[in-house]
Design a protein around this motif. Structure first.
Motif, mmCIF file in Angstrom:
data_model
loop_
_atom_site.group_PDB
_atom_site.id
_atom_site.type_symbol
_atom_site.label_atom_id
_atom_site.label_comp_id
_atom_site.label_asym_id
_atom_site.label_seq_id
_atom_site.Cartn_x
_atom_site.Cartn_y
_atom_site.Cartn_z
ATOM 1 N N LYS A 89 0.833 -1.213 0.000
ATOM 2 C CA LYS A 89 0.000 0.000 0.000
ATOM 3 C C LYS A 89 0.865 1.260 0.000
ATOM 4 O O LYS A 89 0.491 2.281 -0.580
ATOM 5 C CB LYS A 89 -0.933 0.000 1.199
ATOM 6 C CG LYS A 89 -2.013 -1.064 1.114
ATOM 7 C CD LYS A 89 -2.976 -0.932 2.249
ATOM 8 C CE LYS A 89 -2.718 -1.996 3.262
ATOM 9 N NZ LYS A 89 -3.639 -1.998 4.375
ATOM 10 N N ASP A 90 2.011 1.197 0.651
ATOM 11 C CA ASP A 90 2.888 2.369 0.729
ATOM 12 C C ASP A 90 3.512 2.745 -0.610
ATOM 13 O O ASP A 90 4.004 3.858 -0.765
ATOM 14 C CB ASP A 90 4.001 2.138 1.757
ATOM 15 C CG ASP A 90 3.493 2.190 3.184
ATOM 16 O OD1 ASP A 90 2.351 2.661 3.395
ATOM 17 O OD2 ASP A 90 4.229 1.770 4.093
ATOM 18 N N THR A 91 3.487 1.832 -1.564
ATOM 19 C CA THR A 91 4.051 2.167 -2.869
ATOM 20 C C THR A 91 3.292 3.317 -3.528
ATOM 21 O O THR A 91 3.841 4.016 -4.371
ATOM 22 C CB THR A 91 4.048 0.961 -3.825
ATOM 23 O OG1 THR A 91 2.708 0.502 -4.006
ATOM 24 C CG2 THR A 91 4.928 -0.163 -3.298
ATOM 25 N N ILE A 122 -11.069 3.069 -9.632
ATOM 26 C CA ILE A 122 -10.406 1.928 -10.274
ATOM 27 C C ILE A 122 -9.103 1.585 -9.544
ATOM 28 O O ILE A 122 -8.824 0.415 -9.282
ATOM 29 C CB ILE A 122 -10.148 2.226 -11.774
ATOM 30 C CG1 ILE A 122 -11.474 2.259 -12.530
ATOM 31 C CG2 ILE A 122 -9.201 1.203 -12.389
ATOM 32 C CD1 ILE A 122 -11.373 2.800 -13.946
ATOM 33 N N VAL A 123 -8.316 2.598 -9.191
ATOM 34 C CA VAL A 123 -7.075 2.361 -8.453
ATOM 35 C C VAL A 123 -7.372 1.712 -7.105
ATOM 36 O O VAL A 123 -6.704 0.768 -6.688
ATOM 37 C CB VAL A 123 -6.286 3.678 -8.276
ATOM 38 C CG1 VAL A 123 -5.174 3.519 -7.260
ATOM 39 C CG2 VAL A 123 -5.726 4.129 -9.609
ATOM 40 N N TYR A 127 -5.961 -1.905 -5.809
ATOM 41 C CA TYR A 127 -5.272 -2.105 -4.527
ATOM 42 C C TYR A 127 -6.053 -3.076 -3.640
ATOM 43 O O TYR A 127 -5.460 -3.916 -2.956
ATOM 44 C CB TYR A 127 -5.073 -0.775 -3.794
ATOM 45 C CG TYR A 127 -3.811 -0.053 -4.204
ATOM 46 C CD1 TYR A 127 -2.561 -0.546 -3.859
ATOM 47 C CD2 TYR A 127 -3.876 1.125 -4.932
ATOM 48 C CE1 TYR A 127 -1.404 0.111 -4.235
ATOM 49 C CE2 TYR A 127 -2.722 1.794 -5.314
ATOM 50 C CZ TYR A 127 -1.494 1.277 -4.954
ATOM 51 O OH TYR A 127 -0.339 1.925 -5.331
ATOM 52 N N TRP A 128 -7.366 -2.976 -3.646
ATOM 53 C CA TRP A 128 -8.188 -3.857 -2.822
ATOM 54 C C TRP A 128 -8.023 -5.311 -3.252
ATOM 55 O O TRP A 128 -7.851 -6.197 -2.414
ATOM 56 C CB TRP A 128 -9.659 -3.434 -2.898
ATOM 57 C CG TRP A 128 -10.551 -4.300 -2.079
ATOM 58 C CD1 TRP A 128 -10.684 -4.319 -0.718
ATOM 59 C CD2 TRP A 128 -11.430 -5.303 -2.575
ATOM 60 N NE1 TRP A 128 -11.593 -5.272 -0.347
ATOM 61 C CE2 TRP A 128 -12.068 -5.891 -1.465
ATOM 62 C CE3 TRP A 128 -11.746 -5.746 -3.855
ATOM 63 C CZ2 TRP A 128 -13.006 -6.909 -1.601
ATOM 64 C CZ3 TRP A 128 -12.675 -6.762 -3.983
ATOM 65 C CH2 TRP A 128 -13.294 -7.334 -2.861
ATOM 66 N N VAL A 130 -5.502 -6.718 -5.019
ATOM 67 C CA VAL A 130 -4.137 -7.186 -4.755
ATOM 68 C C VAL A 130 -3.940 -7.465 -3.265
ATOM 69 O O VAL A 130 -3.425 -8.523 -2.872
ATOM 70 C CB VAL A 130 -3.095 -6.166 -5.270
ATOM 71 C CG1 VAL A 130 -1.711 -6.501 -4.762
ATOM 72 C CG2 VAL A 130 -3.116 -6.119 -6.781
ATOM 73 N N ASN A 131 -4.386 -6.547 -2.419
ATOM 74 C CA ASN A 131 -4.203 -6.743 -0.982
ATOM 75 C C ASN A 131 -5.089 -7.843 -0.424
ATOM 76 O O ASN A 131 -4.705 -8.532 0.521
ATOM 77 C CB ASN A 131 -4.412 -5.426 -0.237
ATOM 78 C CG ASN A 131 -3.237 -4.504 -0.430
ATOM 79 O OD1 ASN A 131 -2.097 -4.909 -0.283
ATOM 80 N ND2 ASN A 131 -3.508 -3.268 -0.792
ATOM 81 N N SER A 132 -6.261 -8.048 -1.020
ATOM 82 C CA SER A 132 -7.113 -9.163 -0.599
ATOM 83 C C SER A 132 -6.442 -10.492 -0.927
ATOM 84 O O SER A 132 -6.467 -11.425 -0.118
ATOM 85 C CB SER A 132 -8.477 -9.084 -1.277
ATOM 86 O OG SER A 132 -9.177 -7.965 -0.817
ATOM 87 N N LEU A 133 -5.837 -10.577 -2.103
ATOM 88 C CA LEU A 133 -5.122 -11.801 -2.473
ATOM 89 C C LEU A 133 -3.921 -12.041 -1.557
ATOM 90 O O LEU A 133 -3.662 -13.176 -1.129
ATOM 91 C CB LEU A 133 -4.676 -11.741 -3.935
ATOM 92 C CG LEU A 133 -5.800 -11.798 -4.971
ATOM 93 C CD1 LEU A 133 -5.245 -11.558 -6.371
ATOM 94 C CD2 LEU A 133 -6.533 -13.120 -4.894
#
Length: 150
Positions: A89-91, A122-123, A127-128, A130-133
């Motif tokens: 997320k910090d990226t 959309i962003v 992020y949601w 990717v972070n959920s995976l």
């Protein structure tokens, strides 16, 4: 912190490009917290485990590798997984120093089309997902480790 490295270091005579500044910042930030996670996990192992290893004639490295780290890794895994997800997320903060990443692209497309809300939704969804995976993978890893060490 990225601001200090990218904008502050040139005032001290050190010029650094945007992408290396972001990588350095993320590495320093994650490294500091990860070392604390590791320290806490190692200290969570009972003192008797250390003594048992030493009394059986093992060296410090052997005690760490064979006794302490296998026990500590189970304690460390959840916080390391969280740290990895947080770093993902910090990226998005890289856009502060003009690095073209997902947030920056959304900003650029939004300014060209005046559709900021759609771009940032959309962003957020990307992020949601990717972070959920990543969270799902972490949960599976923790479950596997829980079964392995019971």
């Amino acid at each position: 912190m990225t601001d200090y490295i990218y904008y502050g270091l040139p005032q001290l005579g050190f010029t650094i490009e945007a992408i290396p500044a972001v990588v350095l910042t993320l590495a320093l930030h994650a490294g500091a917290y990860t070392s604390e996670d590791m320290r806490g996990g190692i200290q969570s192992v009972d003192k008797g485990q250390w003594e048992a290893g030493y009394s059986s004639g093992m060296t410090f490295a052997q005690v760490m590798r064979r006794i302490i780290l296998p026990q500590a890794i189970r304690v460390i895994t959840p916080s390391l997984g969280n740290r990895f997800i947080t770093m993902m997320k910090d990226t998005s903060l890289a856009s502060v120093v003009t690095v073209v990443e997902l947030t920056r692209v959304a900003e650029q497309i939004g300014s060209a089309t005046f559709r900021y809300m759609q771009m940032f939704v959309i962003v957020a969804l990307i992020y949601w997902v990717v972070n959920s995976l990543l969270s799902l993978g972490q949960a599976k890893l923790e479950e596997r480790m829980r079964r392995a060490y019971q």
